[in-house]
Enzyme design. Structure first.
Site, PDB file in Angstrom:
ATOM      1  N   TYR A  22      46.855  22.471-109.901  1.00 31.63           N
ATOM      2  CA  TYR A  22      46.679  23.740-110.232  1.00 31.63           C
ATOM      3  C   TYR A  22      47.820  24.621-110.176  1.00 31.63           C
ATOM      4  O   TYR A  22      49.075  24.204-109.754  1.00 31.63           O
ATOM      5  CB  TYR A  22      45.672  24.410-109.042  1.00 31.63           C
ATOM      6  CG  TYR A  22      46.403  24.547-107.697  1.00 31.63           C
ATOM      7  CD1 TYR A  22      46.304  23.678-106.965  1.00 31.63           C
ATOM      8  CD2 TYR A  22      46.880  25.983-107.437  1.00 31.63           C
ATOM      9  CE1 TYR A  22      47.207  23.727-105.764  1.00 31.63           C
ATOM     10  CE2 TYR A  22      47.609  26.010-106.319  1.00 31.63           C
ATOM     11  CZ  TYR A  22      47.553  25.143-105.267  1.00 31.63           C
ATOM     12  OH  TYR A  22      48.199  24.980-104.257  1.00 31.63           O
ATOM     13  N   THR A  75      48.196  30.234-103.997  1.00 27.66           N
ATOM     14  CA  THR A  75      47.134  29.511-104.197  1.00 27.66           C
ATOM     15  C   THR A  75      45.661  30.633-104.166  1.00 27.66           C
ATOM     16  O   THR A  75      44.896  30.525-104.954  1.00 27.66           O
ATOM     17  CB  THR A  75      46.722  28.359-103.183  1.00 27.66           C
ATOM     18  OG1 THR A  75      47.886  27.703-103.432  1.00 27.66           O
ATOM     19  CG2 THR A  75      45.668  27.711-103.497  1.00 27.66           C
ATOM     20  N   GLU A 119      69.810  18.314 -73.474  1.00 28.73           N
ATOM     21  CA  GLU A 119      70.619  16.880 -73.795  1.00 28.73           C
ATOM     22  C   GLU A 119      72.100  17.502 -74.458  1.00 28.73           C
ATOM     23  O   GLU A 119      73.060  16.841 -74.428  1.00 28.73           O
ATOM     24  CB  GLU A 119      69.803  16.211 -74.716  1.00 28.73           C
ATOM     25  CG  GLU A 119      68.968  15.323 -73.935  1.00 28.73           C
ATOM     26  CD  GLU A 119      68.337  13.972 -75.042  1.00 28.73           C
ATOM     27  OE1 GLU A 119      69.102  13.063 -75.214  1.00 28.73           O
ATOM     28  OE2 GLU A 119      67.337  14.598 -75.723  1.00 28.73           O
ATOM     29  N   THR A 172      50.444  30.285 -99.198  1.00 30.52           N
ATOM     30  CA  THR A 172      50.729  29.896 -97.595  1.00 30.52           C
ATOM     31  C   THR A 172      51.849  29.080 -97.178  1.00 30.52           C
ATOM     32  O   THR A 172      52.476  28.959 -96.159  1.00 30.52           O
ATOM     33  CB  THR A 172      49.314  28.679 -97.462  1.00 30.52           C
ATOM     34  OG1 THR A 172      49.539  27.740 -98.339  1.00 30.52           O
ATOM     35  CG2 THR A 172      48.147  29.629 -97.740  1.00 30.52           C
ATOM     36  N   ASP A 173      52.586  28.381 -98.336  1.00 35.91           N
ATOM     37  CA  ASP A 173      53.761  27.742 -98.150  1.00 35.91           C
ATOM     38  C   ASP A 173      54.897  28.447 -97.136  1.00 35.91           C
ATOM     39  O   ASP A 173      55.399  27.795 -96.418  1.00 35.91           O
ATOM     40  CB  ASP A 173      54.366  27.084 -99.198  1.00 35.91           C
ATOM     41  CG  ASP A 173      53.636  26.204 -99.854  1.00 35.91           C
ATOM     42  OD1 ASP A 173      52.604  25.515 -99.384  1.00 35.91           O
ATOM     43  OD2 ASP A 173      54.107  25.580-101.129  1.00 35.91           O
ATOM     44  N   LYS A 220      52.513  27.251 -90.952  1.00 38.05           N
ATOM     45  CA  LYS A 220      51.526  26.194 -91.617  1.00 38.05           C
ATOM     46  C   LYS A 220      51.830  24.623 -90.986  1.00 38.05           C
ATOM     47  O   LYS A 220      52.912  24.538 -91.021  1.00 38.05           O
ATOM     48  CB  LYS A 220      51.766  26.352 -93.060  1.00 38.05           C
ATOM     49  CG  LYS A 220      50.924  25.444 -93.843  1.00 38.05           C
ATOM     50  CD  LYS A 220      51.344  25.690 -95.571  1.00 38.05           C
ATOM     51  CE  LYS A 220      50.382  24.766 -96.300  1.00 38.05           C
ATOM     52  NZ  LYS A 220      50.519  25.124 -97.859  1.00 38.05           N
TER      53      LYS A 220
END
Ligand code: SIN
Length: 332
Positions: free
Chosen positions: A31, A18, A288, A97-98, A170
């Protein structure tokens, strides 16, 4: 460490995202990531009058959802060469950023500490009103050009904040301050005109932790859901996964049939790491789930995406024994 040059010389490696995105509307939602060429970005960056000399090299122009072996291999090669080049003081990688946390962590695991390496992205495309890209980039230049950034491993700069690759994730889909650190929070606050460190480096030793491999193995992430059965485990094994990461409920839990199927995979020599689908927190051994009995590894502080990266690096380096894998997760 001090710089050899009065104005730091920084290599900029562009991958898209981006920060190089274009909406062709200042206020629209839609976009395309990676549409703006690195040279065009550099022209705009030139107007910021930053105190650094920048050299740019495009690696890709893609959204980071499509990043993979080819781009990682190129980035690793370029950064390793820059680490050895006395003409270069630091490296910036522009990135979506993903998956920034995955690329940053993989590079952090496989590069020596040395010169600053900074991943930077943006949450808003370059032509959006209030775009964060240029500010994040100016901040990244300040970090990559600061001698105090050296020996900290790969850093991620977003929203005036500096994170270590091992901690960053993120945590929000669309906010400008979408990134969080766990278990350690930000290492520094940065603006285009200031940089304040308030945490020491956590990197121990300057050597890379793992060798850069010829290829990365297929490692699947299985997200647990209420009422699921063991079929997805069989499906992942059926496509040849060399390792499995459970994104489990709570502290890395799953329905008993899934735990049993994963235990059989582990008994058959496929490493299984239990992480949590919960956004944040530790996954410890034998809480657990009986990890000792099933031959599982607990992901500790790593979420599923970064657990997968570490497991890929381990398997690629021939480390498949659960006890050794657990040590790597404990000391990540
Ligand atoms: C991407 O990761 O390339 C798209 C999203 C972003 O960069 O914020």
């Amino acid at each position: 460490m001090t710089h050899a040059h009065p104005r730091p010389r920084i290599l900029v490696l562009g991958t898209g995202g981006t920060i190089a995105g274009a909406a062709r509307s200042r206020t629209g939602k839609a976009y395309g990531a990676g549409e703006v060429a690195l040279e065009t970005m550099l022209d705009e960056i030139g107007t910021l009058e930053l105190e650094a000399e920048l050299a740019a090299r495009p690696i890709a122009r893609i959204g980071s959802q499509d990043i993979g072996w080819k781009e990682w291999d190129a980035l690793h090669r370029e950064i390793a060469a820059a680490q050895a080049d006395p003409e270069i003081d630091g490296v910036i990688v522009t990135h979506g950023t993903d998956t920034a946390e995955e690329t940053a962590f993989l590079l952090d695991l496989t590069l020596p500490a040395g010169k600053p390496v900074v991943l930077v992205g943006a949450m808003r495309p370059s032509d959006a009103v209030g775009s964060d890209g240029m500010r994040n980039f100016a901040n990244a230049v300040r970090v990559a050009g600061d001698p105090e950034s050296a020996d900290r491993g790969v850093l991620v700069v977003m929203a005036d904040t500096v994170f270590a690759a091992a901690d960053v994730r993120k945590a929000a889909t669309a906010n400008v301050d979408a990134f969080r650190g766990y278990p350690r929070g930000p290492l520094a606050r940065v603006t285009p005109s200031s940089l304040d460190w308030f945490a020491p480096t956590h990197r121990t030793g300057s050597a890379a932790r793992f060798a850069w491999p010829d290829a990365l193995p297929r490692v699947g992430i299985l997200t647990a859901g209420a009422g699921m059965d063991e079929k997805p485990v069989e499906a992942l094994l059926g496509i040849g996964c060399a390792g499995l990461v459970l994104a489990g409920m709570g502290q890395g839990n799953a329905p008993q049939v899934v735990i049993e199927a994963l235990g059989q995979a582990a008994a058959g020599g496929v490493p299984v790491v239990r992480s949590a689908r919960v956004d944040e927190g530790m996954v410890d051994r034998n809480v657990e789930v009986d990890d000792d009995a099933h031959g599982f590894v607990a992901a500790r502080a790593l979420g599923p995406a970064k657990a997968r990266v570490l497991l890929m690096a381990l398997i690629a380096n021939g480390i498949t024994e659960p006890k050794r894998i657990q040590l790597a997760f404990d000391g990540r």
